[in-house]
Write an enzyme that holds these catalytic residues in place. Structure first.
Site, PDB file in Angstrom:
ATOM      1  N   HIS A   1       0.729   4.129  -4.028  1.00  0.00           N
ATOM      2  CA  HIS A   1      -0.199   4.245  -2.902  1.00  0.00           C
ATOM      3  C   HIS A   1       0.489   3.942  -1.585  1.00  0.00           C
ATOM      4  O   HIS A   1      -0.177   3.640  -0.590  1.00  0.00           O
ATOM      5  CB  HIS A   1      -1.368   3.276  -3.078  1.00  0.00           C
ATOM      6  CG  HIS A   1      -2.033   3.355  -4.399  1.00  0.00           C
ATOM      7  ND1 HIS A   1      -2.620   4.520  -4.850  1.00  0.00           N
ATOM      8  CD2 HIS A   1      -2.201   2.445  -5.390  1.00  0.00           C
ATOM      9  CE1 HIS A   1      -3.135   4.305  -6.053  1.00  0.00           C
ATOM     10  NE2 HIS A   1      -2.876   3.056  -6.407  1.00  0.00           N
TER      11      HIS A   1
ATOM     12  N   HIS B   1      -6.028   7.409  -7.917  1.00  0.00           N
ATOM     13  CA  HIS B   1      -5.171   7.245  -9.091  1.00  0.00           C
ATOM     14  C   HIS B   1      -4.975   8.535  -9.845  1.00  0.00           C
ATOM     15  O   HIS B   1      -4.710   8.531 -11.046  1.00  0.00           O
ATOM     16  CB  HIS B   1      -5.749   6.186 -10.029  1.00  0.00           C
ATOM     17  CG  HIS B   1      -5.743   4.829  -9.430  1.00  0.00           C
ATOM     18  ND1 HIS B   1      -6.809   4.339  -8.724  1.00  0.00           N
ATOM     19  CD2 HIS B   1      -4.790   3.872  -9.377  1.00  0.00           C
ATOM     20  CE1 HIS B   1      -6.522   3.120  -8.288  1.00  0.00           C
ATOM     21  NE2 HIS B   1      -5.312   2.825  -8.652  1.00  0.00           N
TER      22      HIS B   1
END
Ligand SMILES: Nc1ncnc2c1ncn2[C@@H]1O[C@H](COP(=O)(O)OP(=O)(O)O)[C@@H](O)[C@H]1O
Ligand SMILES: Nc1ncnc2c1ncn2[C@@H]1O[C@H](COP(=O)(O)OP(=O)(O)O)[C@@H](O)[C@H]1O
Ligand SMILES: [Mg+2]
Ligand SMILES: [Mg+2]
Ligand SMILES: [Mg+2]
Ligand SMILES: [Mg+2]
Lengths: 351, 213, 351, 213
Positions: A75, A237
């Site tokens: 991320h 995700h």
């Protein structure tokens, strides 16, 4: 905490020859990127290995509440890129898309405890919650006062009763900045925690994907997305979203993302907001500015004033193409802490 | 039939080897309704566990299982790390200082493990998780032993129940973990955690069967 | 310069339904992104349309040399993201991958002329050279003193005799920062130009691509790149590179990029350098830090000291996955101007 | 046979329409050895040009061509903008104040255009550019008129030479423009600029042919 890490050059780790990524062996991606970060920002951060923790260079800051966060890697720049003055004291990077282990949060908590307690910023995912919970139990056992805030701003998760609850996404970035500024200004743990809850309560997000991302060790995209379709309501995700729809223009996509956000809080005429147009990692900046323009027009039409904004790839999903919108309702306090100086690898102003 | 510490180590090694073998399959299941890491997570954890087994080879079953649990907690991450970690930790507490377990001790340890997962995960059966495989497996083992079955026969019955539980996750709507975000779209896919749990149940049976004369 | 631009909502521009991008009609991409930029950074920049120019909010700064640049769009944040205090006074965004027209550079030159002349920073491409040349002729005719520097740092172009010469790539970003700081500090046009030549002479770059990028109106990738191959020596316009080779690990890729750079200047033991690890737009930050780690190891092995660094997506090729390395040999002067405060949408420190 | 200002406008309109028609083909050629924008660039420019033609409809040929040239410079960008822009500007200077052109005047205008491209682009024939189509076309036109051919026949000969020049770019190694970065890999592809130049030559012939009794 462990000593500096160096790559097992003669290990049986296999060289990358199959996946379109700038990596060596998938199992070494996180450590090698951490080594790069450590060398790139020695003035801002220190990196410890096994357990892996990115710590502010001058930690612990005595008399300051420590603020830490963590989550799976993939991320970037979140969270490691937000470690530094005025934001996080430490970040715990897990394996790609995998919550870090309690040992990391415990090490981070100990490394940043300046005597006024430590706030854990946790994104609402089952794994993150459980691992942070175990770390908090261990830290308490060692006599450190820990408070937690769980971000859950993703309006794409419609029904919290039948799910693990709303995911923590874009608001997490804004919260880390604002709460980090309050801690830097000397607020105590209870105030910092209360402010964190306030930010989480005042922000909402929604994301979409044009392509699926590829997890290094999986080697292929997490889901198949035909050339003329997109996923609306994705998390960060690489999981599929709530629904798959036909590809649409930027204007229609902006409307799909903005509507559920605006209705949910709800945001209303006269509100002053911080808009965060975030790229998922594979989306070029030109498209993010274009999407910001669409959002701006929608908000203008509703009488909502954009008084602050953040535009760029800040909470990403590896190489996913797509974007998310986050709106945070501002008041004088949030604005003041947003504007306060910050000096981290990824966010910097006033210093 | 008694399960010794040595057998427990053999069981853990078998689980580790099979997880390595099934790593990509587990990850692939997780890619359909999760985030494509379940196999990789467990393989990372159990590979580390295997490296620690020699150092506890002469310890009691409880210490071995607690080492497995704390190693899993420290290396797996994600949802399955705390869950399987807690499971082995609780099973270890239930078998503290024991160098041999009888079939009933195994049931007690497994019930403790299941209870640990449920309290850590705040979950119940029917939510499309590993519990849907473990729960029926433990129940069946206990029931079969209660009717007087020998341990291997009871474990066979248990494995069948575990497998049925695993397959029963396919039509389920997920309401816990990542898969829950998919809503209706989670239906039609087998849960990765239920699948890894079933793999462990099979390893247990195989190890115990191997002990038969 | 033209008035604020608003999208022809009822035009016959077609909505995007075919290409995996966050856009409306391909022909409106640049204008809509500019509108977003203008609204996002009113404190830093002003945007004028037809001809399209991004100008520093307080331009012209009296008594300061004006520094402008420009080029095709699709390389964001370059150049528009570098307009602001301590860097560029104006940027001229052309259509995607198409050099801007002389009208833009003329308008920019007039808008930023503070009486001490204007420097044009031009990347070495046939189109850019010719369009800037025509603009300089027009500006001269209007009595503005214009000097130019042409960046040509791309070592992938091996033979300048048989080509249009080396392309201007990564060094352009570093040059705009350093030269912008000198102009901000009050240097005259001749000194600013001389400094620009010095930076260009001290820097070298090389890039590679894992995937081809997709130009909005083309709708499909500029070239086909099989799953197990990559292009080495690419520029920033989606053109194929010098050679296509089998996919390799990060370590091998770093060696392929670093070697020709190091040999060319040449860089030598004891040199102090600024390393710029740049993403092509579709490469996530985690991979760039990993590549920086590889470069760091190579330079350590050669006794070259990294004393400054820039890591991120700064000179991009739309959504291309890949990266480039730029090395700039530093001395006290370049280091001083690199460190000087800068306040632009994309680069900011000290302010 | 005389070319009037009206015919010149008809020629420009024909070029604009055919470029729009061939936009994707030209862009596709540019995607092989350039940056995939040649057709889009020219279409943007000529679409704007068409919008300006009515305002110069009553002007002399020179003014019309200069308007075309400066509009192309202001709207096309890239390499082809300054090149075609300069070409039309130079042709316009060569035909200033003229309301009618004879075949020899057309040759003079075309030679001025070619010379403008070469000096702006610092290029010569054989470098795989638009010049490789325009050069032979202009030469052939002049030669054919010199042997006494009528204008249409001479333009046919010219178009054939232009087409041959365009095709001759296929095996050439590019040494100017973007394609030169490809080195040997530029060989085997037809130059986009040579292709758009050929399109203009065909438009000229077609317009002039349409004037025949
Ligand atoms: N609350 C919970 N209770 C029990 N099991 C759960 C819970 N949440 C998730 N699981 C199990 O964990 C598995 C996913 O593990 P893993 O992929 O390793 O973690 P993550 O979901 O964090 O990526 C699921 O397949 C499910 O069986
Ligand atoms: N120096 C030059 N002299 C003449 N023609 C050139 C030169 N450089 C490029 N060209 C022509 O320009 C064409 C490319 O035009 P275009 O694609 O519009 O511009 P760009 O290359 O800037 O993208 C080439 O196909 C070639 O015919
Ligand atoms: Mg995970
Ligand atoms: Mg998972
Ligand atoms: Mg171009
Ligand atoms: Mg081109």
């Amino acid at each position: 905490m462990g000593a500096a890490w160096s790559r097992p050059r003669a290990s049986n780790a296999t060289e990358n020859t199959s996946v379109k990524k700038l990596i060596n062996a998938p199992e070494n991606v996180v450590k090698e990127a951490l080594a790069g970060m450590a060398d790139a920002h020695p003035d801002l951060i220190k990196v410890h290995y096994d357990p892996d923790v990115i710590v502010r260079a001058d930690a612990p800051v005595r008399g300051k509440v420590g603020v830490i966060s963590g989550g799976g890697s993939g991320h970037e720049p979140m969270h490691g890129g937000f470690v530094g003055r005025g934001m996080l004291d430490a970040a715990c990077p897990g394996a790609v898309f995998t919550s870090p282990v309690p040992d990391q949060m415990l090490a981070a908590t100990k490394a940043v405890d300046g005597g006024k307690g430590v706030l854990h910023i946790v994104k609402n995912y089952t794994g993150d919650i459980m691992n942070f919970e175990m770390a908090a139990e261990l830290a308490a056992a060692e006599g450190i006062v820990v408070a937690s805030v769980v971000t859950n701003d993703d309006v794409a998760v419609e029904n919290s009763t039948w799910t693990a609850g709303r995911r923590g996404v874009g608001v997490t970035v804004l919260l880390e900045k604002i709460v980090g500024a309050a801690a830097e200004a000397g607020a105590d743990l209870a105030s910092v925690q209360a402010l964190a809850e306030k930010v989480n309560g005042a922000g909402r997000s929604m994301g979409m994907a044009l392509t699926a991302c590829t997890v290094p060790h999986a080697g292929k995209p997490g889901f198949d997305l035909p050339e003329d379709e997109m996923e609306v309501g994705v998390g960060i995700h690489g999981e599929p979203g709530r629904r798959r729809v036909k590809l649409a223009g930027a204007s229609a996509i902006a409307a799909m993302l903005a509507a559920p956000i605006l209705e949910d809080l709800p945001f209303k005429r006269g509100d002053s907001v911080l808009t965060f147009v975030n790229g998922m990692g594979g989306t070029p900046l030109i498209e993010l500015y274009l999407m910001y323009n669409e959002l701006n027009q929608i908000l203008k039409g509703k009488g909502i004033t954009i008084s602050r904004r953040l535009i760029g790839n800040y909470i990403t999903s590896l190489d996913m193409a797509g974007c998310s919108f986050t709106l945070l309702r501002l008041d004088a306090e949030l604005t003041k802490f947003w504007d306060a100086p910050v000096l981290t690898p990824a966010l910097r102003w006033g210093l | 039939m008694q399960i010794t510490a040595e057998h427990v180590i053999k069981f853990i090694e078998t689980v580790a080897a099979r997880i390595k073998d099934q790593r990509d399959y587990l990850t692939q299941l997780d890619s359909a309704i999760g985030d494509a890491d379940h196999g990789v997570n467990l393989d990372r954890g159990f590979s580390t566990v295997v490296g620690k087994l020699t150092s506890v080879a002469d310890k009691d079953v409880g210490s071995i299982l607690k080492t497995v649990g704390s190693t899993l907690v420290s290396t797996v991450g994600g949802a399955s790390g705390p869950l399987y970690g807690t499971a082995f930790l609780r099973a270890g507490m239930a078998t503290a200082d024991r160098f041999e377990l009888g079939p009933d001790d195994v049931v007690v340890a497994l019930e403790a493990a299941l209870e640990g997962i449920q309290s850590r995960g705040k979950s119940t059966r029917g939510e499309k998780t590993m519990i849907d495989a473990i729960g029926p497996g433990v129940d069946a083992l206990k029931a079969a032993l209660g009717t007087g079955d020998d341990f291997v026969t009871a474990l066979r019955t248990s494995l069948a129940a575990c497998e049925a539980g695993m397959k029963a996750t396919i039509p389920m709507l997920a309401t816990k973990g990542r898969a829950s975000y998919l809503g209706e779209r989670s239906i039609g896919h087998q849960d990765p955690g239920a699948t890894s749990a079933h793999l462990m149940a099979r390893a247990l049976l195989d190890v115990v069967e191997g002990l038969q004369p």
